[in-house]
Design a protein around this motif. Structure first.
Motif, PDB file in Angstrom:
ATOM      1  N   LEU A  14      20.411 134.707  64.560  1.00  0.00           N
ATOM      2  CA  LEU A  14      19.675 133.563  64.024  1.00  0.00           C
ATOM      3  C   LEU A  14      20.614 132.524  63.418  1.00  0.00           C
ATOM      4  CD1 LEU A  14      16.655 135.345  62.276  1.00  0.00           C
ATOM      5  CD2 LEU A  14      16.649 134.101  64.459  1.00  0.00           C
ATOM      6  N   ALA A  15      21.802 132.947  62.963  1.00  0.00           N
ATOM      7  CA  ALA A  15      22.743 132.008  62.349  1.00  0.00           C
ATOM      8  C   ALA A  15      23.261 130.990  63.363  1.00  0.00           C
ATOM      9  CB  ALA A  15      23.888 132.765  61.687  1.00  0.00           C
ATOM     10  N   PRO A  16      23.914 131.403  64.464  1.00  0.00           N
ATOM     11  CA  PRO A  16      24.364 130.389  65.418  1.00  0.00           C
ATOM     12  C   PRO A  16      23.217 129.622  66.069  1.00  0.00           C
ATOM     13  CG  PRO A  16      24.679 132.606  66.301  1.00  0.00           C
ATOM     14  CD  PRO A  16      24.339 132.760  64.861  1.00  0.00           C
ATOM     15  N   MET A  17      22.054 130.244  66.199  1.00  0.00           N
ATOM     16  CA  MET A  17      20.908 129.512  66.729  1.00  0.00           C
ATOM     17  C   MET A  17      20.493 128.401  65.766  1.00  0.00           C
ATOM     18  SD  MET A  17      18.714 132.696  68.337  1.00  0.00           S
ATOM     19  CE  MET A  17      17.360 131.654  68.894  1.00  0.00           C
ATOM     20  N   SER A  18      20.565 128.687  64.463  1.00  0.00           N
ATOM     21  CA  SER A  18      20.282 127.650  63.473  1.00  0.00           C
ATOM     22  C   SER A  18      21.319 126.543  63.539  1.00  0.00           C
ATOM     23  CB  SER A  18      20.256 128.269  62.072  1.00  0.00           C
ATOM     24  OG  SER A  18      20.223 127.273  61.071  1.00  0.00           O
ATOM     25  N   TRP A  19      22.580 126.905  63.692  1.00  0.00           N
ATOM     26  CA  TRP A  19      23.636 125.894  63.782  1.00  0.00           C
ATOM     27  C   TRP A  19      23.468 125.010  65.016  1.00  0.00           C
ATOM     28  CZ3 TRP A  19      27.534 130.357  62.777  1.00  0.00           C
ATOM     29  CH2 TRP A  19      27.448 130.735  61.426  1.00  0.00           C
ATOM     30  N   GLY A  20      22.792 125.535  66.037  1.00  0.00           N
ATOM     31  CA  GLY A  20      22.534 124.728  67.222  1.00  0.00           C
ATOM     32  C   GLY A  20      21.606 123.558  66.962  1.00  0.00           C
ATOM     33  N   SER A  21      20.888 123.589  65.831  1.00  0.00           N
ATOM     34  CA  SER A  21      19.997 122.476  65.491  1.00  0.00           C
ATOM     35  C   SER A  21      20.728 121.352  64.769  1.00  0.00           C
ATOM     36  CB  SER A  21      18.845 122.977  64.612  1.00  0.00           C
ATOM     37  OG  SER A  21      19.320 123.377  63.330  1.00  0.00           O
ATOM     38  N   THR A  22      22.004 121.534  64.457  1.00  0.00           N
ATOM     39  CA  THR A  22      22.751 120.560  63.671  1.00  0.00           C
ATOM     40  C   THR A  22      22.799 119.199  64.352  1.00  0.00           C
ATOM     41  OG1 THR A  22      24.139 122.312  62.764  1.00  0.00           O
ATOM     42  CG2 THR A  22      24.967 120.080  62.563  1.00  0.00           C
ATOM     43  N   TYR A  23      23.027 119.188  65.661  1.00  0.00           N
ATOM     44  CA  TYR A  23      23.129 117.923  66.395  1.00  0.00           C
ATOM     45  C   TYR A  23      21.827 117.134  66.286  1.00  0.00           C
ATOM     46  CZ  TYR A  23      23.222 114.760  70.395  1.00  0.00           C
ATOM     47  OH  TYR A  23      23.146 113.664  71.195  1.00  0.00           O
ATOM     48  N   PHE A  24      20.699 117.800  66.469  1.00  0.00           N
ATOM     49  CA  PHE A  24      19.401 117.131  66.390  1.00  0.00           C
ATOM     50  C   PHE A  24      19.166 116.566  64.986  1.00  0.00           C
ATOM     51  CE2 PHE A  24      14.891 117.423  65.219  1.00  0.00           C
ATOM     52  CZ  PHE A  24      14.356 116.519  66.124  1.00  0.00           C
ATOM     53  N   VAL A 222      21.147 130.125  54.111  1.00  0.00           N
ATOM     54  CA  VAL A 222      20.502 131.263  54.778  1.00  0.00           C
ATOM     55  C   VAL A 222      21.289 131.698  56.008  1.00  0.00           C
ATOM     56  CG1 VAL A 222      18.428 132.050  55.973  1.00  0.00           C
ATOM     57  CG2 VAL A 222      18.213 130.636  53.920  1.00  0.00           C
ATOM     58  N   ALA A 223      21.711 130.719  56.818  1.00  0.00           N
ATOM     59  CA  ALA A 223      22.406 131.058  58.060  1.00  0.00           C
ATOM     60  C   ALA A 223      23.735 131.764  57.797  1.00  0.00           C
ATOM     61  CB  ALA A 223      22.638 129.796  58.893  1.00  0.00           C
ATOM     62  N   TYR A 224      24.505 131.262  56.837  1.00  0.00           N
ATOM     63  CA  TYR A 224      25.775 131.909  56.537  1.00  0.00           C
ATOM     64  C   TYR A 224      25.571 133.297  55.943  1.00  0.00           C
ATOM     65  CZ  TYR A 224      29.352 128.451  57.610  1.00  0.00           C
ATOM     66  OH  TYR A 224      30.220 127.628  58.269  1.00  0.00           O
ATOM     67  N   TRP A 225      24.540 133.446  55.123  1.00  0.00           N
ATOM     68  CA  TRP A 225      24.264 134.776  54.572  1.00  0.00           C
ATOM     69  C   TRP A 225      23.967 135.763  55.704  1.00  0.00           C
ATOM     70  CZ3 TRP A 225      19.112 137.047  54.388  1.00  0.00           C
ATOM     71  CH2 TRP A 225      19.119 138.338  53.846  1.00  0.00           C
ATOM     72  N   LEU A 226      23.141 135.375  56.677  1.00  0.00           N
ATOM     73  CA  LEU A 226      22.859 136.244  57.817  1.00  0.00           C
ATOM     74  C   LEU A 226      24.124 136.533  58.613  1.00  0.00           C
ATOM     75  CD1 LEU A 226      19.510 134.685  59.092  1.00  0.00           C
ATOM     76  CD2 LEU A 226      19.796 136.919  57.993  1.00  0.00           C
ATOM     77  N   TRP A 227      24.964 135.508  58.765  1.00  0.00           N
ATOM     78  CA  TRP A 227      26.209 135.668  59.524  1.00  0.00           C
ATOM     79  C   TRP A 227      27.158 136.634  58.821  1.00  0.00           C
ATOM     80  CZ3 TRP A 227      27.445 134.503  64.315  1.00  0.00           C
ATOM     81  CH2 TRP A 227      28.779 134.375  64.692  1.00  0.00           C
ATOM     82  N   PRO A 244      28.384 131.624  71.236  1.00  0.00           N
ATOM     83  CA  PRO A 244      27.846 130.767  72.301  1.00  0.00           C
ATOM     84  C   PRO A 244      26.373 130.450  72.169  1.00  0.00           C
ATOM     85  CG  PRO A 244      29.321 132.413  73.237  1.00  0.00           C
ATOM     86  CD  PRO A 244      29.172 132.754  71.789  1.00  0.00           C
ATOM     87  N   LEU A 245      25.632 131.208  71.351  1.00  0.00           N
ATOM     88  CA  LEU A 245      24.214 130.884  71.169  1.00  0.00           C
ATOM     89  C   LEU A 245      24.039 129.517  70.510  1.00  0.00           C
ATOM     90  CD1 LEU A 245      22.802 134.336  69.953  1.00  0.00           C
ATOM     91  CD2 LEU A 245      22.562 133.281  72.214  1.00  0.00           C
ATOM     92  N   SER A 246      25.054 129.025  69.802  1.00  0.00           N
ATOM     93  CA  SER A 246      24.956 127.722  69.152  1.00  0.00           C
ATOM     94  C   SER A 246      24.885 126.573  70.161  1.00  0.00           C
ATOM     95  CB  SER A 246      26.121 127.529  68.180  1.00  0.00           C
ATOM     96  OG  SER A 246      26.005 126.303  67.501  1.00  0.00           O
ATOM     97  N   PRO A 247      25.867 126.431  71.078  1.00  0.00           N
ATOM     98  CA  PRO A 247      25.742 125.351  72.057  1.00  0.00           C
ATOM     99  C   PRO A 247      24.552 125.532  72.992  1.00  0.00           C
ATOM    100  CG  PRO A 247      27.620 126.755  72.575  1.00  0.00           C
ATOM    101  CD  PRO A 247      27.155 127.139  71.210  1.00  0.00           C
ATOM    102  N   LEU A 248      24.173 126.775  73.278  1.00  0.00           N
ATOM    103  CA  LEU A 248      23.003 126.993  74.129  1.00  0.00           C
ATOM    104  C   LEU A 248      21.737 126.493  73.438  1.00  0.00           C
ATOM    105  CD1 LEU A 248      23.636 130.525  75.686  1.00  0.00           C
ATOM    106  CD2 LEU A 248      24.437 128.289  76.418  1.00  0.00           C
ATOM    107  N   THR A 249      21.604 126.782  72.142  1.00  0.00           N
ATOM    108  CA  THR A 249      20.442 126.309  71.393  1.00  0.00           C
ATOM    109  C   THR A 249      20.436 124.790  71.307  1.00  0.00           C
ATOM    110  OG1 THR A 249      20.440 128.335  70.063  1.00  0.00           O
ATOM    111  CG2 THR A 249      19.217 126.462  69.197  1.00  0.00           C
ATOM    112  N   ALA A 250      21.616 124.198  71.087  1.00  0.00           N
ATOM    113  CA  ALA A 250      21.710 122.741  71.019  1.00  0.00           C
ATOM    114  C   ALA A 250      21.265 122.102  72.326  1.00  0.00           C
ATOM    115  CB  ALA A 250      23.143 122.329  70.689  1.00  0.00           C
ATOM    116  N   ALA A 251      21.651 122.709  73.448  1.00  0.00           N
ATOM    117  CA  ALA A 251      21.258 122.168  74.750  1.00  0.00           C
ATOM    118  C   ALA A 251      19.752 122.262  74.953  1.00  0.00           C
ATOM    119  CB  ALA A 251      21.998 122.918  75.856  1.00  0.00           C
ATOM    120  N   VAL A 252      19.159 123.373  74.550  1.00  0.00           N
ATOM    121  CA  VAL A 252      17.705 123.548  74.702  1.00  0.00           C
ATOM    122  C   VAL A 252      16.955 122.566  73.815  1.00  0.00           C
ATOM    123  CG1 VAL A 252      15.786 125.130  74.324  1.00  0.00           C
ATOM    124  CG2 VAL A 252      17.874 125.960  75.419  1.00  0.00           C
TER     125      VAL A 252
END
Length: 320
Positions: A14-24, A222-227, A244-252
């Motif tokens: 969930l941490a890198p997936m959350s980081w994938g929302s940073t660009y948006f 929250v994300a860093y704590w999970l990480w 890699p889940l971070s750039p994948l989430t950002a792309a989605v």
């Protein structure tokens, strides 16, 4: 993979997936062209909030260890990352940064006694290839400073992961406390750089404030704590392969919320990167060096939370 490990992997992911929302969030909510200020606003308020919540400060040698870890994972990582973002074309900085699992494998062999396997090395190469297909655009002029900065940011993050593993954590100290120490130290290190490079803080409206609140609380605290919690229960290399889940989430998110098209080659890259992520979790558990006396299983960070990217979309931003 047993049930407990599956739950740990899922929560850590969930941490890198959350980081994938940073660009948006950056492009839709935050002031333009203030990456260092944004990095400080992500790390420092979150760190101070966790310090207030846990009410525990470092003692003895953990004062300087917390500063070192905060510098490696936040304070040095953020500025180097953005320097590479501004000087390198397309997603080249993100591709160079995606070699993190290989950095971690090498450093873990040196300092933790974790012998890397051939499958680990091949999986790391596959992850970098997949990320490159997702974010890499047309090449531009080669910039030595940009490449060195990108390599430095990846090495800094990887070293932070490995040394947190090596040092463990003080008896009775959980990952939430360690998260607060490192975010506070990293944010304090970024603050003077941000003010020197970018000047006084910008005027913020309600939309900007909402974006920063999300980044500080959800995307960072929250994300860093999970990480950190995940790395305390898994090997450093296994957790790094969740990156890699971070750039994948950002792309989605870019496709679903911003109408950005996904070309067939990007879909192929997503499949390769996701496959490498799964393979990284199935890799055999390497040998682990004994933790230092008086320490518990550590909660090491790795990768990092990548700070918000500039307003102008870039390949790096899509990798956040």
């Amino acid at each position: 993979m047993n049930k407990n490990r599956l739950v740990t992997v899922a929560l850590t992911a969930l941490a890198p997936m959350s980081w994938g929302s940073t660009y948006f969030v950056t492009t839709q909510f935050l002031p333009a062209d203030r990456p260092l200020f944004t990095g400080m606003m992500r790390a420092l308020p979150a760190g101070l909030a966790l310090l207030a919540l846990t009410r525990r400060l470092p003692r003895g040698e953990w004062w300087w260890k917390a500063v070192v870890l905060g510098a490696l994972n936040i304070g040095a990582f953020f500025p180097l990352l953005f320097l590479s973002a501004y000087r390198l074309p397309g997603g080249m900085a993100a591709v160079i940064g995606s070699v993190g699992p290989l950095w971690v494998a090498g450093l873990a062999a040196l300092f933790l006694g974790e012998k890397p396997t051939l499958r680990t090395l091949l999986t790391g190469i596959a992850a970098a290839l997949g990320v490159s297909l997702v974010v890499l655009k047309a090449a531009g002029a080669f910039d030595t400073i940009g490449v060195v900065a990108a390599l430095g940011s990846s090495a800094s993050m990887s070293a932070g992961t490995v040394f947190t593993k090596r040092w463990g954590r003080p008896e009775g100290t959980g990952p939430l406390v360690m998260t607060g120490w490192q975010l506070t130290a990293g944010g304090l290190l970024i603050a003077p750089i941000a003010f020197f490079v970018e000047g006084a803080p910008p005027a913020l409206d309600g939309r900007n404030i909402a974006g920063y609140v999300y980044l500080a609380l959800v995307n960072t605290a929250v994300a860093y704590w999970l990480w950190f919690r995940g790395i305390g229960r898994m090997t450093a290399t296994s957790v790094t392969f969740l990156g890699p889940l971070s750039p994948l989430t950002a792309a989605v998110i870019g496709w679903a919320a911003l109408g950005q098209a996904l070309a067939p080659v990007q879909l192929l890259g997503m499949a390769i990167a996701f496959g490498a992520t799964l393979a990284g979790q199935a890799a055999p558990k390497p040998l682990r060096a004994a933790t230092a006396p008086g320490t518990r299983e550590p909660a090491a960070p790795e990768a990092p939370e990548i700070p918000a990217a500039p307003k102008k979309p870039s390949g790096l931003a899509k990798s956040l």
